[in-house]
Design an enzyme around this catalytic site. Structure first.
Site, PDB file in Angstrom:
ATOM      1  N   PHE A 133       0.689  -1.353  -0.058  1.00  0.00           N
ATOM      2  CA  PHE A 133       0.097  -0.242  -0.192  1.00  0.00           C
ATOM      3  C   PHE A 133       0.662   1.352   0.251  1.00  0.00           C
ATOM      4  O   PHE A 133       1.878   1.551   0.274  1.00  0.00           O
ATOM      5  CB  PHE A 133      -0.984  -0.014   1.397  1.00  0.00           C
ATOM      6  CG  PHE A 133      -1.953   0.711   1.461  1.00  0.00           C
ATOM      7  CD1 PHE A 133      -3.306   0.670   0.209  1.00  0.00           C
ATOM      8  CD2 PHE A 133      -1.798   2.359   1.746  1.00  0.00           C
ATOM      9  CE1 PHE A 133      -4.212   2.227   0.097  1.00  0.00           C
ATOM     10  CE2 PHE A 133      -2.925   2.765   2.001  1.00  0.00           C
ATOM     11  CZ  PHE A 133      -3.994   3.096   0.871  1.00  0.00           C
TER      12      PHE A 133
ATOM     13  N   ASP B 270       2.116  -4.954   8.736  1.00  0.00           N
ATOM     14  CA  ASP B 270       0.805  -4.375   8.121  1.00  0.00           C
ATOM     15  C   ASP B 270      -0.571  -5.165   8.010  1.00  0.00           C
ATOM     16  O   ASP B 270      -0.358  -5.834   7.201  1.00  0.00           O
ATOM     17  CB  ASP B 270       0.763  -3.211   6.924  1.00  0.00           C
ATOM     18  CG  ASP B 270      -0.189  -2.233   6.951  1.00  0.00           C
ATOM     19  OD1 ASP B 270      -1.380  -2.307   7.941  1.00  0.00           O
ATOM     20  OD2 ASP B 270      -0.243  -1.221   5.692  1.00  0.00           O
TER      21      ASP B 270
ATOM     22  N   TYR C  29     -11.253   0.668  10.839  1.00  0.00           N
ATOM     23  CA  TYR C  29     -11.972   1.084  10.109  1.00  0.00           C
ATOM     24  C   TYR C  29     -12.104   0.108   8.839  1.00  0.00           C
ATOM     25  O   TYR C  29     -13.502   0.252   8.294  1.00  0.00           O
ATOM     26  CB  TYR C  29     -11.930   2.361   8.940  1.00  0.00           C
ATOM     27  CG  TYR C  29     -10.702   3.068   8.892  1.00  0.00           C
ATOM     28  CD1 TYR C  29     -10.636   2.463   7.143  1.00  0.00           C
ATOM     29  CD2 TYR C  29     -10.141   3.668   9.058  1.00  0.00           C
ATOM     30  CE1 TYR C  29      -9.575   2.485   6.601  1.00  0.00           C
ATOM     31  CE2 TYR C  29      -8.490   3.688   8.116  1.00  0.00           C
ATOM     32  CZ  TYR C  29      -8.664   3.772   7.191  1.00  0.00           C
ATOM     33  OH  TYR C  29      -7.744   3.054   6.189  1.00  0.00           O
ATOM     34  N   LYS C  30     -11.837  -1.282   8.689  1.00  0.00           N
ATOM     35  CA  LYS C  30     -12.152  -2.175   7.786  1.00  0.00           C
ATOM     36  C   LYS C  30     -12.429  -3.386   8.248  1.00  0.00           C
ATOM     37  O   LYS C  30     -14.145  -3.149   8.836  1.00  0.00           O
ATOM     38  CB  LYS C  30     -10.557  -2.700   6.829  1.00  0.00           C
ATOM     39  CG  LYS C  30     -10.195  -1.272   6.595  1.00  0.00           C
ATOM     40  CD  LYS C  30      -8.780  -2.339   5.617  1.00  0.00           C
ATOM     41  CE  LYS C  30      -7.725  -0.943   5.102  1.00  0.00           C
ATOM     42  NZ  LYS C  30      -8.310  -0.427   4.294  1.00  0.00           N
TER      43      LYS C  30
ATOM     44  N   ARG D 163     -12.941  -5.229  -7.323  1.00  0.00           N
ATOM     45  CA  ARG D 163     -12.242  -5.833  -6.000  1.00  0.00           C
ATOM     46  C   ARG D 163     -13.147  -6.258  -4.358  1.00  0.00           C
ATOM     47  O   ARG D 163     -14.070  -5.124  -4.339  1.00  0.00           O
ATOM     48  CB  ARG D 163     -10.726  -4.433  -4.517  1.00  0.00           C
ATOM     49  CG  ARG D 163      -9.864  -5.216  -3.474  1.00  0.00           C
ATOM     50  CD  ARG D 163      -9.525  -4.381  -3.541  1.00  0.00           C
ATOM     51  NE  ARG D 163     -10.001  -3.188  -2.187  1.00  0.00           N
ATOM     52  CZ  ARG D 163      -9.104  -2.704  -1.685  1.00  0.00           C
ATOM     53  NH1 ARG D 163      -8.177  -2.806  -1.205  1.00  0.00           N
ATOM     54  NH2 ARG D 163      -9.903  -1.427  -1.017  1.00  0.00           N
TER      55      ARG D 163
HETATM   56  C1  LIG Z   1      -2.319  -2.131   3.867  1.00  0.00           C
HETATM   57  C2  LIG Z   1      -2.736  -0.410   4.274  1.00  0.00           C
HETATM   58  N1  LIG Z   1      -2.556   0.384   4.900  1.00  0.00           N
HETATM   59  C3  LIG Z   1      -2.699   1.208   5.700  1.00  0.00           C
HETATM   60  C4  LIG Z   1      -3.601   2.186   4.966  1.00  0.00           C
HETATM   61  C5  LIG Z   1      -4.280   3.373   5.460  1.00  0.00           C
HETATM   62  O1  LIG Z   1      -3.807   3.727   6.369  1.00  0.00           O
HETATM   63  P1  LIG Z   1      -4.399   5.798   6.859  1.00  0.00           P
HETATM   64  O2  LIG Z   1      -5.771   4.797   7.916  1.00  0.00           O
HETATM   65  O3  LIG Z   1      -3.241   6.080   7.388  1.00  0.00           O
HETATM   66  O4  LIG Z   1      -5.456   6.168   6.195  1.00  0.00           O
HETATM   67  C6  LIG Z   1      -5.079   1.086   4.411  1.00  0.00           C
HETATM   68  C7  LIG Z   1      -5.698   1.750   3.520  1.00  0.00           C
HETATM   69  O5  LIG Z   1      -6.530   1.371   2.513  1.00  0.00           O
HETATM   70  C8  LIG Z   1      -3.925  -0.088   3.658  1.00  0.00           C
HETATM   71  O6  LIG Z   1      -4.541  -0.834   2.844  1.00  0.00           O
END
Ligand SMILES: Cc1ncc(COP(=O)(O)O)c(C=O)c1O
Length: 414
Positions: A127, A199, A224-225, A373
């Site tokens: 990401f 991550d 939030y996911k 997706r």
């Molecule tokens: C793998 C991954 N890391 C980080 C993030 C986003 O980070 P943040 O909450 O700081 O916007 C996402 C967002 O979709 C993600 O898919």
């Protein structure tokens, strides 16, 4: 496919041990929500708990609620609930800030633990925020750190030289859904003398994770996911207990101070995982995430994984059978073991196809340049939803109903 086959899927729903969770979410009739990997839907309990927090804790309790309603402990309380879902040791997770900010903290901490080494290894398909945070931190440190990007997971062993300080990987890839073997990869990272940052944005609440068993060093992830904490929910941060005494993060705000209410002008880090906090927690957002996490206390992650695999297998099978020759290519691993809880298909007109799907109530998302997706979230996705989504997708592709000017117009968020 025939009605009988849809009824076979309905029978699977009737026998589903997780079926009872669906009513705990506010899901509109006529919507097939396949984007819980981007933003989880609203759990009913969250509406109630946030309303109570606003009216009673904030409205009536005012400043007293920092103590009386336990606001001050939200980062550790919420962190402990997340820790249960990701195989973390007790007191090794806090909820705070965003995933990006938490990446900055753990990257800085990990690089400081390997001062002689200057390379961070990651994947080109990671990401982007993860890669951007390495760039920004390297520039700030000004010590010549380098980001070494691999194109494919198979290139990892060759990238692990003696100059590597940190390997930072997203456990489940946001585009393809490819899932690393965390334990094996972490072992090879350690063998090379480096530290592993994971991550878990697409893993927490999506697949079983065992940070402790895998001997991970650091981890971050989103609220939030799959955790359904609401738009922009606080993220989380994990630090292995063996690093908590020595690791230092640079965002030394007062919530990471030993005695914040002593108001000393010098910084002195507190002990343990709270050292990775920074400033005042966003109480309303934390309360929403806290309430959403209560749904998980009765979820068996093995049962969740079984259903997730079954849903994704079913979707691949139906789409490939019904949409053969209509321009779709599977972009996720075919092998279930190497896949998270999402399926992506490439299509040269992916953007308008996704807009046409959304207009028909099938909500997934699009990732440039060509990926459709679809997230499969076992707590509320039914097997019949998979059948219905595949049916609508087939219809849209066959009739080319996606080819309308309004479906081609790009919105800011895709
Ligand atoms: C793998 C991954 N890391 C980080 C993030 C986003 O980070 P943040 O909450 O700081 O916007 C996402 C967002 O979709 C993600 O898919």
């Amino acid at each position: 496919m025939t009605a009988l086959e849809r009824s076979t899927l309905a029978a699977r729903d009737a026998a589903d041990p997780l079926a009872r969770f669906r009513v705990l979410f506010e899901l509109s009739e006529g919507v097939l929500y396949l984007d819980g990997n981007s933003l989880g839907p609203l759990p009913r309990i969250v509406r109630e708990r946030v309303a109570k927090c606003v009216a009673e804790e904030w409205g009536d309790g005012l400043i007293r609620s920092w103590n009386d309603a336990g606001w001050v402990d939200l980062p550790t309380r919420v962190g402990a609930k997340i820790g249960m879902l990701i195989g973390a040791e007790p007191e090794s997770v806090v909820a705070s800030d965003s995933t990006s900010v938490n990446l900055f903290k753990v990257l800085a901490a990990a690089l400081a633990l390997r001062p002689e080494r200057k390379v961070v290894v990651s994947e080109k398909s990671n990401f982007p925020t993860d890669l951007y945070m390495v760039e920004g931190l390297s520039e700030l440190l000004g010590q010549g750190h380098e980001l070494r990007l691999i194109e494919d997971p198979s290139e990892l062993p060759a990238a692990l030289g003696e100059d590597v300080a940190v390997v930072m990987l997203t456990h489940v890839n946001y585009r393809s859904g490819y899932m690393h073997d965390m334990e094996t990869v972490t072992a090879s990272v350690h063998e090379a003398g480096a530290l592993a940052i994971w991550d878990l944005a697409h893993s927490a609440g999506a697949v079983p994770v065992d940070l402790s068993g895998a001997k991970a060093d650091f981890a971050v992830g989103c609220g939030y996911k799959y955790l359904n904490g609401g738009p922009g929910a606080p993220a989380f941060i994990y630090v292995a207990p063996r690093h908590q005494e020595t690791a230092r993060q640079p965002l030394t705000g007062w919530f990471s101070h030993k005695a914040p209410f002593a108001f000393d002008h010098r910084f002195e880090a507190t002990d343990g995982i709270k050292r990775f906090l920074c400033g005042t927690p966003p109480v309303l957002a934390m309360t929403a995430l806290d309430a959403a996490l209560d749904l998980w206390s009765e979820v068996d992650m093995r049962v969740l994984r079984e259903k997730s695999v079954a849903l994704t297998e079913c979707f691949i099978e139906l789409v490939e059978e019904r949409c053969a020759g209509l321009g779709l290519t599977l972009a996720s691993p075919r092998e279930a073991e190497r896949r998270g809880s999402q399926i992506s298909f490439a299509h040269e007109n992916g953007y308008p196809v996704m807009q046409a799907l959304i207009a028909r109530g099938v909500i997934g998302d699009f990732r440039a340049p060509d990926l459709l997706r679809f997230g499969f979230t076992p707590l509320y996705t039914r097997f019949v939803d998979v059948w219905d989504a595949a049916t609508i997708l087939e219809d849209i592709l066959r009739t080319r109903s996606w080819d309308r000017p309004d479906f081609h117009a790009r919105a800011a968020v895709t």
